[in-house]
Design an enzyme around this catalytic site. Structure first.
Site, PDB file in Angstrom:
ATOM      1  N   HIS A 167      33.608  41.650  41.376  1.00  0.00           N
ATOM      2  CA  HIS A 167      33.477  40.208  41.115  1.00  0.00           C
ATOM      3  C   HIS A 167      34.222  39.912  39.815  1.00  0.00           C
ATOM      4  O   HIS A 167      33.823  40.395  38.751  1.00  0.00           O
ATOM      5  CB  HIS A 167      31.999  39.819  40.969  1.00  0.00           C
ATOM      6  CG  HIS A 167      31.149  40.165  42.164  1.00  0.00           C
ATOM      7  ND1 HIS A 167      29.771  40.155  42.131  1.00  0.00           N
ATOM      8  CD2 HIS A 167      31.494  40.519  43.426  1.00  0.00           C
ATOM      9  CE1 HIS A 167      29.299  40.482  43.334  1.00  0.00           C
ATOM     10  NE2 HIS A 167      30.325  40.717  44.133  1.00  0.00           N
TER      11      HIS A 167
HETATM   12  C1  LIG Z   1      34.417  45.728  48.252  1.00  0.00           C
HETATM   13  C2  LIG Z   1      34.114  44.307  47.893  1.00  0.00           C
HETATM   14  C3  LIG Z   1      32.900  43.754  48.277  1.00  0.00           C
HETATM   15  C4  LIG Z   1      32.593  42.440  47.930  1.00  0.00           C
HETATM   16  N1  LIG Z   1      31.471  41.865  48.441  1.00  0.00           N
HETATM   17  C5  LIG Z   1      31.265  40.534  48.251  1.00  0.00           C
HETATM   18  C6  LIG Z   1      30.202  39.868  48.916  1.00  0.00           C
HETATM   19  O1  LIG Z   1      29.511  40.451  49.741  1.00  0.00           O
HETATM   20  N2  LIG Z   1      29.997  38.551  48.630  1.00  0.00           N
HETATM   21  C7  LIG Z   1      30.762  37.879  47.732  1.00  0.00           C
HETATM   22  O2  LIG Z   1      30.476  36.710  47.457  1.00  0.00           O
HETATM   23  N3  LIG Z   1      31.799  38.479  47.125  1.00  0.00           N
HETATM   24  C8  LIG Z   1      32.087  39.770  47.401  1.00  0.00           C
HETATM   25  N4  LIG Z   1      33.187  40.360  46.851  1.00  0.00           N
HETATM   26  C9  LIG Z   1      34.059  39.538  46.004  1.00  0.00           C
HETATM   27  C10 LIG Z   1      34.864  38.530  46.815  1.00  0.00           C
HETATM   28  O3  LIG Z   1      35.374  39.120  47.980  1.00  0.00           O
HETATM   29  C11 LIG Z   1      35.962  38.016  45.918  1.00  0.00           C
HETATM   30  O4  LIG Z   1      35.366  37.447  44.768  1.00  0.00           O
HETATM   31  C12 LIG Z   1      36.825  36.958  46.587  1.00  0.00           C
HETATM   32  O5  LIG Z   1      37.358  37.401  47.791  1.00  0.00           O
HETATM   33  C13 LIG Z   1      37.944  36.591  45.614  1.00  0.00           C
HETATM   34  O6  LIG Z   1      38.693  35.570  46.190  1.00  0.00           O
HETATM   35  P1  LIG Z   1      40.191  35.288  45.696  1.00  0.00           P
HETATM   36  O7  LIG Z   1      40.775  34.329  46.647  1.00  0.00           O
HETATM   37  O8  LIG Z   1      40.165  34.967  44.249  1.00  0.00           O
HETATM   38  O9  LIG Z   1      40.921  36.710  45.787  1.00  0.00           O
HETATM   39  P2  LIG Z   1      41.150  37.634  47.036  1.00  0.00           P
HETATM   40  O10 LIG Z   1      40.171  37.347  48.100  1.00  0.00           O
HETATM   41  O11 LIG Z   1      41.242  39.005  46.522  1.00  0.00           O
HETATM   42  O12 LIG Z   1      42.575  37.151  47.591  1.00  0.00           O
HETATM   43  C14 LIG Z   1      43.724  37.194  46.806  1.00  0.00           C
HETATM   44  C15 LIG Z   1      44.922  37.445  47.720  1.00  0.00           C
HETATM   45  O13 LIG Z   1      46.109  37.195  46.994  1.00  0.00           O
HETATM   46  C16 LIG Z   1      47.075  38.163  47.352  1.00  0.00           C
HETATM   47  N5  LIG Z   1      48.046  38.299  46.266  1.00  0.00           N
HETATM   48  C17 LIG Z   1      47.838  38.820  45.028  1.00  0.00           C
HETATM   49  N6  LIG Z   1      48.984  38.805  44.321  1.00  0.00           N
HETATM   50  C18 LIG Z   1      49.922  38.263  45.128  1.00  0.00           C
HETATM   51  C19 LIG Z   1      51.313  37.994  44.959  1.00  0.00           C
HETATM   52  N7  LIG Z   1      51.949  38.284  43.814  1.00  0.00           N
HETATM   53  N8  LIG Z   1      51.981  37.449  45.990  1.00  0.00           N
HETATM   54  C20 LIG Z   1      51.345  37.150  47.161  1.00  0.00           C
HETATM   55  N9  LIG Z   1      50.026  37.400  47.373  1.00  0.00           N
HETATM   56  C21 LIG Z   1      49.336  37.942  46.359  1.00  0.00           C
HETATM   57  C22 LIG Z   1      46.245  39.415  47.528  1.00  0.00           C
HETATM   58  O14 LIG Z   1      46.950  40.393  48.274  1.00  0.00           O
HETATM   59  C23 LIG Z   1      44.998  38.891  48.203  1.00  0.00           C
HETATM   60  O15 LIG Z   1      45.112  38.930  49.595  1.00  0.00           O
HETATM   61  C24 LIG Z   1      33.516  41.674  47.164  1.00  0.00           C
HETATM   62  C25 LIG Z   1      34.724  42.224  46.779  1.00  0.00           C
HETATM   63  C26 LIG Z   1      35.048  43.523  47.159  1.00  0.00           C
HETATM   64  C27 LIG Z   1      36.358  44.091  46.751  1.00  0.00           C
END
Ligand SMILES: Cc1cc2nc3c(=O)[nH]c(=O)nc-3n(C[C@H](O)[C@H](O)[C@H](O)COP(=O)(O)OP(=O)(O)OC[C@H]3O[C@@H](n4cnc5c(N)ncnc54)[C@H](O)[C@@H]3O)c2cc1C
Ligand code: SF4
Length: 502
Positions: free
Chosen positions: A441
């Site tokens: 997180h």
């Molecule tokens: C193992 C695990 C279990 C978790 N369990 C939970 C849960 O049960 N409940 C919960 O609320 N949260 C959970 N989380 C946290 C939650 O999944 C994340 O907080 C959330 O997905 C973050 O959202 P985001 O859009 O910021 O990033 P992400 O979902 O990580 O998405 C970011 C995306 O951007 C892409 N990206 C990055 N850099 C670039 C670039 N330069 N060019 C193009 N694309 C790029 C990445 O490849 C990725 O696909 C968990 C996380 C993990 C890793």
């Protein structure tokens, strides 16, 4: 559903769209879903590949190789090394996460958003409105009795006995068969991660997705964020395939996560360096196990089935967790016959985790190879909380009849055999190096605020001084939440998309 990949994007390409969304995880997918539905021309640029569930379901190693950032080996460096797990695939971290859904409680909203002058930019009623449709599209439902597994049942029994609030978890899944393999990307596609639930709907409304395409930088032209420069990469060999240049007619939305969003901004030379990449916050977490006489069968039940917010205001939260044997074995101490003996106990193991709403701040900066340098060390107050939380978990295990409690804390015995031994926690080490923390997180590296002197992004979601450049993910959050963040991230991203629609 068509998604472009390194197999189709083989030649250098120039494209244009109304809005370019960087990232297809919790934040990016919600933005793309809303804007495509509103008939804007949207391109989602995603560094990772679409999940190939026939391959990722083979083992944790395969899943991390194909779906994880840095093959699942990304770490924060500080006084200790802390693994920082993230997805790098269509769906981002939602593809490998545990599907836990929590609406941000009002007091946490007041602390994280209102307390920083963001009550109007991120109103609670606005979040509630967005959560309602998101929960419908993600089929959010509460884990029912049969899918709790013995681990979940024991947890609820233990917390009830102590008079602590605890509940079956709300999760985004449909027809889940409780296989406990969420971290493998859900082999049957039952988890409503964004690659399953939201991105296909955005595509149906006309959005295009360029997967296997890493954004290198954003160019400002005519005073606005205008051009996105990206490289198509083979996700397995990491070899460069082609370049992609996309003109954004209306907006660029960075939704690449609290690690990669500041990296893209810094590589583009954009944003206030006093805040972009700074104030990095996490919920450091770890787990301990209870060994029971009867079988617990930690492969039965959903991956994370029950949790407790009872101590949230004191800064920690508890959850059950079922891990595949290869992940549990990492914690088992000893070698040879001793190690095998421990692994033989696997079917009797209940694993319970805690995570801390830590106050420590770290930083994130880009490396040339596309990865990030992450610096982070939990502070002394955070360590006090972690120690207390683990003691509470150990007490609860003994309360419901655990024969022993297995720890993986350097400086403590690796096993406690009776409640009399719980006092070892009272002077357990407070050195973060002693605890096998993990961080999933992530928050704070492009914080939002009305004042450019104390924040990176304005209350209108645009980077201060760069019109047309929006940030939509938890890099915006001035503090960590204390509850699982996916749902808050989705709600906030939805508010960002509404801003773009005006
Ligand atoms: C193992 C695990 C279990 C978790 N369990 C939970 C849960 O049960 N409940 C919960 O609320 N949260 C959970 N989380 C946290 C939650 O999944 C994340 O907080 C959330 O997905 C973050 O959202 P985001 O859009 O910021 O990033 P992400 O979902 O990580 O998405 C970011 C995306 O951007 C892409 N990206 C990055 N850099 C670039 C670039 N330069 N060019 C193009 N694309 C790029 C990445 O490849 C990725 O696909 C968990 C996380 C993990 C890793
Ligand atoms: S428990 Fe199994 S079926 Fe259910 S969402 Fe997780 S991986 Fe999919």
């Amino acid at each position: 559903m068509t998604i472009e990949t390194h197999e189709t994007l083989t030649k250098d390409l120039r494209a244009a769209a109304d809005v370019v969304v960087i990232g297809s995880g919790a934040a990016g997918a919600v933005v793309a879903r809303i804007l495509a539905k509103a008939k804007l021309d949207v391109i989602v640029v995603e560094e990772g590949p679409p999940p190939d569930r026939t391959r990722t379901s083979r083992s944790v190693q395969d899943a991390m190789f194909l779906l994880g950032r840095d093959r699942g080996l990304q770490v924060a460096m500080g006084r200790s090394f802390i693994p920082v797990l993230q997805g790098r695939c269509v769906g981002g971290s939602t593809t490998i996460n545990a599907a836990i859904v929590w609406r941000l409680p009002e007091d946490a909203w007041a602390r994280v958003f209102k307390g920083y002058g963001l009550g109007d930019a991120v109103p609670l009623e606005g979040l509630e409105r967005e959560w309602t449709w998101i929960e419908e599209e993600l089929n959010v439902n509460t884990v029912d009795r049969p899918r709790l597994g013995r681990n979940g049942e024991l947890f609820l029994e233990a917390f009830q006995k102590a008079g602590y609030a605890a509940e079956a978890i709300k999760r985004n899944e449909k027809d889940c068969i409780a296989s406990s393999n969420c971290i493998l990307g859900c082999p049957g596609g039952k988890k409503m991660s964004t690659d399953v639930a939201l991105i296909p709907r955005a595509i149906a409304d006309g959005a295009r997705v360029f997967a296997c395409t890493r954004v290198d930088r954003i160019e400002v032209k005519d005073g606005r964020a205008k051009i996105v420069h990206a490289t198509v990469i083979n996700p397995e060999s990491m070899a460069r395939v082609a370049s992609v240049t996309i003109e954004a007619r209306r907006a660029v939305v960075v939704a690449a996560s609290a690690i990669q969003t500041p990296c893209i901004l810094l590589k583009s030379g954009l944003g206030n360096r006093a805040h972009v990449g700074q104030h990095f916050r996490v919920h450091p977490g770890t787990a301990i196990g209870g060994i029971f006489k009867d079988e617990v069968r930690p492969w039965q039940g959903v991956h994370q089935a029950a949790d407790s917010l009872h101590f949230r205001k004191e800064g920690f939260k508890f959850e059950t967790i079922n891990l595949p044997p290869e992940m549990s074995s990492v914690r088992a101490t000893g070698i040879g016959a001793r190690f095998i003996e421990k692994m033989m106990e696997y079917k009797h193991l209940a694993l319970w985790a805690m995570h801390v709403r830590a106050k420590a701040e770290g930083s994130v900066s880009p490396r040339r190879d596309g990865s990030a340098t992450i610096r982070y060390t939990p502070g002394p107050a955070d360590m006090q909380i972690a120690r207390r939380a683990l003691k509470i978990l150990a007490e609860r295990f003994f309360d419901v009849g655990a024969e022993s409690v297995v720890l993986a804390v350097y400086g403590l015995p690796d096993r406690l055999n009776s409640p009399d031994e719980l006092k070892v926690f009272d002077d357990a080490p407070l050195d973060p190096r002693s605890y096998p923390f993990i961080a999933t997180h992530l928050f704070g590296t492009a914080r939002m605020g009305p004042d450019p002197a104390s924040s990176a992004v304005g209350a209108d979601f645009q980077l201060h001084g760069v019109p047309g450049l929006y940030v939509a993910d938890s890099a915006l959050f001035p503090e960590n939440l204390g509850v699982n963040p996916q749902h808050t991230i989705m709600g906030v991203a939805a508010l960002c998309a509404r801003r773009i629609l005006g």
